[in-house]
Scaffold this motif. Sequence first.
Motif, PDB file in Angstrom:
ATOM      1  N   ASP A  24       0.819  -1.214   0.000  1.00 55.91           N
ATOM      2  CA  ASP A  24       0.000   0.000   0.000  1.00 55.91           C
ATOM      3  C   ASP A  24       0.857   1.270   0.000  1.00 55.91           C
ATOM      4  OD1 ASP A  24      -2.287  -1.509  -0.068  1.00 55.91           O
ATOM      5  OD2 ASP A  24      -2.721  -1.301   2.084  1.00 55.91           O
ATOM      6  N   VAL A  25       1.982   1.237   0.703  1.00 59.58           N
ATOM      7  CA  VAL A  25       2.901   2.384   0.694  1.00 59.58           C
ATOM      8  C   VAL A  25       3.408   2.623  -0.724  1.00 59.58           C
ATOM      9  CG1 VAL A  25       5.187   3.168   1.455  1.00 59.58           C
ATOM     10  CG2 VAL A  25       3.584   2.197   3.117  1.00 59.58           C
ATOM     11  N   ASP A  26       3.763   1.551  -1.421  1.00 57.39           N
ATOM     12  CA  ASP A  26       4.247   1.672  -2.799  1.00 57.39           C
ATOM     13  C   ASP A  26       3.149   2.211  -3.714  1.00 57.39           C
ATOM     14  OD1 ASP A  26       6.452   0.955  -4.793  1.00 57.39           O
ATOM     15  OD2 ASP A  26       4.715  -0.098  -5.629  1.00 57.39           O
ATOM     16  N   LEU A  27       1.920   1.714  -3.564  1.00 56.18           N
ATOM     17  CA  LEU A  27       0.804   2.196  -4.375  1.00 56.18           C
ATOM     18  C   LEU A  27       0.569   3.684  -4.131  1.00 56.18           C
ATOM     19  CD1 LEU A  27      -1.555   1.754  -6.299  1.00 56.18           C
ATOM     20  CD2 LEU A  27      -2.916   1.041  -4.311  1.00 56.18           C
ATOM     21  N   ALA A  28       0.632   4.098  -2.876  1.00 56.37           N
ATOM     22  CA  ALA A  28       0.441   5.517  -2.553  1.00 56.37           C
ATOM     23  C   ALA A  28       1.508   6.386  -3.217  1.00 56.37           C
ATOM     24  CB  ALA A  28       0.465   5.716  -1.044  1.00 56.37           C
ATOM     25  N   LYS A  29       2.740   5.897  -3.284  1.00 59.44           N
ATOM     26  CA  LYS A  29       3.799   6.659  -3.957  1.00 59.44           C
ATOM     27  C   LYS A  29       3.488   6.827  -5.437  1.00 59.44           C
ATOM     28  CE  LYS A  29       7.645   5.619  -0.873  1.00 59.44           C
ATOM     29  NZ  LYS A  29       8.988   5.022  -0.787  1.00 59.44           N
ATOM     30  N   TRP A  30       2.976   5.772  -6.078  1.00 56.71           N
ATOM     31  CA  TRP A  30       2.594   5.872  -7.488  1.00 56.71           C
ATOM     32  C   TRP A  30       1.462   6.872  -7.665  1.00 56.71           C
ATOM     33  CZ3 TRP A  30       5.088   4.557 -11.666  1.00 56.71           C
ATOM     34  CH2 TRP A  30       6.008   3.507 -11.632  1.00 56.71           C
ATOM     35  N   LEU A  31       0.453   6.795  -6.796  1.00 57.00           N
ATOM     36  CA  LEU A  31      -0.712   7.672  -6.933  1.00 57.00           C
ATOM     37  C   LEU A  31      -0.381   9.136  -6.679  1.00 57.00           C
ATOM     38  CD1 LEU A  31      -3.420   5.409  -5.269  1.00 57.00           C
ATOM     39  CD2 LEU A  31      -3.056   5.820  -7.702  1.00 57.00           C
ATOM     40  N   ARG A  32       0.589   9.414  -5.798  1.00 61.88           N
ATOM     41  CA  ARG A  32       1.010  10.793  -5.524  1.00 61.88           C
ATOM     42  C   ARG A  32       1.937  11.335  -6.600  1.00 61.88           C
ATOM     43  NH1 ARG A  32       2.255   9.039  -0.143  1.00 61.88           N
ATOM     44  NH2 ARG A  32       4.380   9.024  -0.867  1.00 61.88           N
ATOM     45  N   GLY A  33       2.451  10.464  -7.461  1.00 58.00           N
ATOM     46  CA  GLY A  33       3.382  10.896  -8.498  1.00 58.00           C
ATOM     47  C   GLY A  33       4.818  10.934  -8.020  1.00 58.00           C
ATOM     48  N   ALA A  34       5.127  10.211  -6.946  1.00 54.76           N
ATOM     49  CA  ALA A  34       6.487  10.193  -6.420  1.00 54.76           C
ATOM     50  C   ALA A  34       7.440   9.418  -7.340  1.00 54.76           C
ATOM     51  CB  ALA A  34       6.506   9.590  -5.014  1.00 54.76           C
ATOM     52  N   TYR A  35       6.904   8.472  -8.088  1.00 51.67           N
ATOM     53  CA  TYR A  35       7.716   7.725  -9.046  1.00 51.67           C
ATOM     54  C   TYR A  35       7.538   8.375 -10.414  1.00 51.67           C
ATOM     55  CZ  TYR A  35       7.879   3.929  -5.585  1.00 51.67           C
ATOM     56  OH  TYR A  35       8.065   3.168  -4.471  1.00 51.67           O
ATOM     57  N   VAL A  36       8.641   8.552 -11.129  1.00 49.50           N
ATOM     58  CA  VAL A  36       8.590   9.195 -12.431  1.00 49.50           C
ATOM     59  C   VAL A  36       9.439   8.398 -13.403  1.00 49.50           C
ATOM     60  CG1 VAL A  36       9.029  11.335 -13.674  1.00 49.50           C
ATOM     61  CG2 VAL A  36       8.401  11.428 -11.279  1.00 49.50           C
ATOM     62  N   ILE A  37       8.930   8.211 -14.595  1.00 51.57           N
ATOM     63  CA  ILE A  37       9.709   7.570 -15.647  1.00 51.57           C
ATOM     64  C   ILE A  37      10.513   8.674 -16.325  1.00 51.57           C
ATOM     65  CG2 ILE A  37       9.605   6.308 -17.821  1.00 51.57           C
ATOM     66  CD1 ILE A  37       6.982   5.075 -16.770  1.00 51.57           C
ATOM     67  N   PRO A  38      11.850   8.554 -16.354  1.00 53.47           N
ATOM     68  CA  PRO A  38      12.664   9.629 -16.918  1.00 53.47           C
ATOM     69  C   PRO A  38      12.439   9.806 -18.420  1.00 53.47           C
ATOM     70  CG  PRO A  38      14.052   7.775 -16.227  1.00 53.47           C
ATOM     71  CD  PRO A  38      12.636   7.439 -15.873  1.00 53.47           C
ATOM     72  N   GLY A  39      12.557  11.025 -18.841  1.00 56.36           N
ATOM     73  CA  GLY A  39      12.421  11.342 -20.255  1.00 56.36           C
ATOM     74  C   GLY A  39      12.258  12.836 -20.419  1.00 56.36           C
ATOM     75  N   PRO A  40      12.280  13.297 -21.646  1.00 56.85           N
ATOM     76  CA  PRO A  40      12.120  14.730 -21.873  1.00 56.85           C
ATOM     77  C   PRO A  40      10.711  15.168 -21.477  1.00 56.85           C
ATOM     78  CG  PRO A  40      12.076  13.564 -23.947  1.00 56.85           C
ATOM     79  CD  PRO A  40      12.427  12.560 -22.885  1.00 56.85           C
ATOM     80  N   PRO A  41      10.568  16.369 -20.949  1.00 60.50           N
ATOM     81  CA  PRO A  41       9.232  16.840 -20.566  1.00 60.50           C
ATOM     82  C   PRO A  41       8.352  17.052 -21.798  1.00 60.50           C
ATOM     83  CG  PRO A  41      10.875  18.567 -20.273  1.00 60.50           C
ATOM     84  CD  PRO A  41      11.605  17.323 -20.671  1.00 60.50           C
ATOM     85  N   LEU A  42       7.072  16.758 -21.632  1.00 58.64           N
ATOM     86  CA  LEU A  42       6.121  16.975 -22.715  1.00 58.64           C
ATOM     87  C   LEU A  42       5.634  18.410 -22.657  1.00 58.64           C
ATOM     88  CD1 LEU A  42       3.948  13.745 -22.419  1.00 58.64           C
ATOM     89  CD2 LEU A  42       5.712  14.241 -24.108  1.00 58.64           C
ATOM     90  N   GLU A  43       5.571  19.055 -23.789  1.00 58.50           N
ATOM     91  CA  GLU A  43       5.076  20.428 -23.812  1.00 58.50           C
ATOM     92  C   GLU A  43       3.557  20.448 -23.742  1.00 58.50           C
ATOM     93  OE1 GLU A  43       6.772  23.129 -26.447  1.00 58.50           O
ATOM     94  OE2 GLU A  43       8.781  22.329 -26.218  1.00 58.50           O
ATOM     95  N   GLU A  44       2.933  19.482 -24.397  1.00 56.24           N
ATOM     96  CA  GLU A  44       1.476  19.403 -24.353  1.00 56.24           C
ATOM     97  C   GLU A  44       1.077  17.935 -24.382  1.00 56.24           C
ATOM     98  OE1 GLU A  44      -2.231  20.582 -27.179  1.00 56.24           O
ATOM     99  OE2 GLU A  44      -0.590  22.008 -27.011  1.00 56.24           O
TER     100      GLU A  44
END
Length: 53
Positions: A24-44
Amino acid sequence: MACPICSKDSTPRYRPFCSKRCADVDLAKWLRGAYVIPGPPLEEVPSDDPDRD
């Protein structure tokens, strides 16, 4: 295999976690956006709505 949240031994029922709490702690991190897949930022972000441009 160690639990990625607390480093205790994982259990088959909650693999790769050791308990429901750590899962559940891991799921909460995903839902809060704490985990991010690296890559260039999207403009739109494209919309699925055909009426919206």
